[in-house]
Design an enzyme around this catalytic site. Structure first.
Site, PDB file in Angstrom:
ATOM      1  N   THR A 258       0.719  -1.313   0.094  1.00 54.24           N
ATOM      2  CA  THR A 258      -0.031   0.046  -0.113  1.00 54.24           C
ATOM      3  C   THR A 258       0.925   1.251  -0.172  1.00 54.24           C
ATOM      4  OG1 THR A 258      -1.712  -1.092   0.964  1.00 54.24           O
ATOM      5  CG2 THR A 258      -1.818   1.273   1.147  1.00 54.24           C
ATOM      6  N   PHE A 260       0.832   5.318   0.870  1.00 52.88           N
ATOM      7  CA  PHE A 260       0.304   6.383   1.564  1.00 52.88           C
ATOM      8  C   PHE A 260       0.896   7.588   1.389  1.00 52.88           C
ATOM      9  CE2 PHE A 260       0.468   2.525   4.135  1.00 52.88           C
ATOM     10  CZ  PHE A 260      -0.753   2.151   4.652  1.00 52.88           C
TER      11      PHE A 260
END
Ligand SMILES: C=C(O[C@@H]1C=C(C(=O)O)C=C[C@H]1O)C(=O)O
Length: 359
Positions: A258, A260
């Site tokens: 992921t 961010f």
């Protein structure tokens, strides 16, 4: 096995080295304090400088410690040095144990103070209201794609992106018990359910329901309170909420990662280590629009690392485009491309330029 008399000279050497490291770290902190005094009430956190420090450490490292390890150690040293200037407060989607909290720690180190918020909206609002210095928010996952809510929030926020964090995501199935008997429900964030869907379809008993909740930390918290529930969450959440691991690494894609964004009231100057710029563009719904949006970048040889459309929320079937490009918005070729883009579209927002993730 070596006897202690053989270890002793090395241990004596290590003691002497530790003393030097300690003195040097404190000297470093004194310089950081002096820099903090020169900065006065201004911004203390300088992401471009931190990226330069980490990049340089990796370049000059001769081992045997791996580059990634020395970078992690220096990440923590910088975190402590920055706290000597002024400790930072980082808002994140909580509760404790979420991947967003792990991303915040990875980026700012453990001397930063993290503040849990119930939603990504709330975490952004806290920084907008200057009750926290920065927010870390999930933007996209390699398996499941963009986090729509974060993208939507970027459209109107006055905050600027000043950094990115890339985190490898391992999901675990966590529960109060060490077996699946009596399991009725699995809680997880919707993104985690999607990232583990093949594993869940194959391994969960048929009558078990999957329920999406606000975060993986919240899922683990619920599982710690409900005896018939399990959660999909991180190793950190397993430890915080004292849950057993029924299954490890249940994400479907082996490289599940992921990305961010870090946002605050701050423009970042070019780092020289490799920057990225995030843009939001809206354009009339006409033939050739996409081509006209991309052409200025193609002509200037600027590479696009993300191109995503979302409903604009202003008219039916109208879209805004989220574009990430390589380079800083102050670079001459990017300024020229942005000027050209402004000639063809109604709305161009530079959400921020920032150093690419180094660790
Ligand atoms: C010391 C400084 O302040 C902070 C701490 C840094 C460090 O410890 O190296 C680097 C950048 C800033 O976030 C600086 O601006 O150089």
């Amino acid at each position: 096995m070596a006897d202690d008399s053989q270890l002793l000279p090395h241990r004596n050497a290590i003691d002497a080295i530790d003393q030097q490291i300690l003195q040097l770290m404190n000297q470093r902190a004194q310089h950081a304090r002096a820099i903090g005094e020169l900065k006065g009430t201004g911004v203390v956190y300088r992401p471009e400088r931190e990226a330069q420090v980490l990049q340089r450490i990796k370049q000059i490292n001769t081992g045997p410690l791996p580059d990634e390890s020395v970078a992690r150690l220096f990440r923590e040293i910088m975190s402590e040095c920055l706290a000597v200037e002024r400790p930072l407060t980082i808002a994140y989607l909580g509760p404790q144990g979420t991947f967003t909290q792990l991303a915040a720690m990875k980026h700012f180190g453990h001397a930063a103070h993290t503040v849990a918020c119930p939603t990504v909206d709330e975490s952004m609002r806290l920084v907008e209201a200057r009750q926290a210095d920065y927010v870390v928010a999930p933007i996209e996952n390699s398996t499941e794609g963009s986090v729509g809510r974060t993208l939507d929030l970027l459209v109107n926020t006055p905050l600027k992106v000043c950094g990115e964090v890339v985190l490898r995501i391992h999901h675990h199935l966590l529960c109060q018990h060490n077996h699946m008997n009596d399991l009725q429900v699995v809680y997880a964030h919707a993104q985690a359910l999607a990232q583990c869907q093949r594993w869940l379809a194959k391994n969960l008993p048929e009558n078990v329901r999957c329920v999406a909740v606000s975060s993986n930390g919240e899922a683990a918290r619920l599982a710690s309170e409900q005896s018939h529930a399990a959660a999909i969450a991180s190793q950190a959440a397993a430890e915080i909420y004292q849950l057993h691991k029924l299954a490890s690494n249940i994400e479907d894609e082996p490289n599940n990662t992921t990305r961010f964004l870090v946002l605050g009231y701050q423009d970042t100057t070019p780092s020289g280590t490799g920057d990225k710029t995030s843009l939001i563009v809206s354009a009339p719904n006409r033939a050739g629009t996409l081509h006209r949006l991309i052409a200025p970048f193609t002509q200037a040889g600027i590479s696009l690392t993300k191109f995503e459309s979302r409903p604009s929320h202003t008219g039916l079937w109208e879209y805004v485009f989220f574009i990430d490009i390589e380079g800083h918005h102050l670079d001459a070729n990017i300024q020229a491309a942005l000027n050209e883009l402004r000639d063809v579209t109604g709305f161009v927002k530079v959400v921020g330029s920032y150093p690419m993730a180094v660790i």
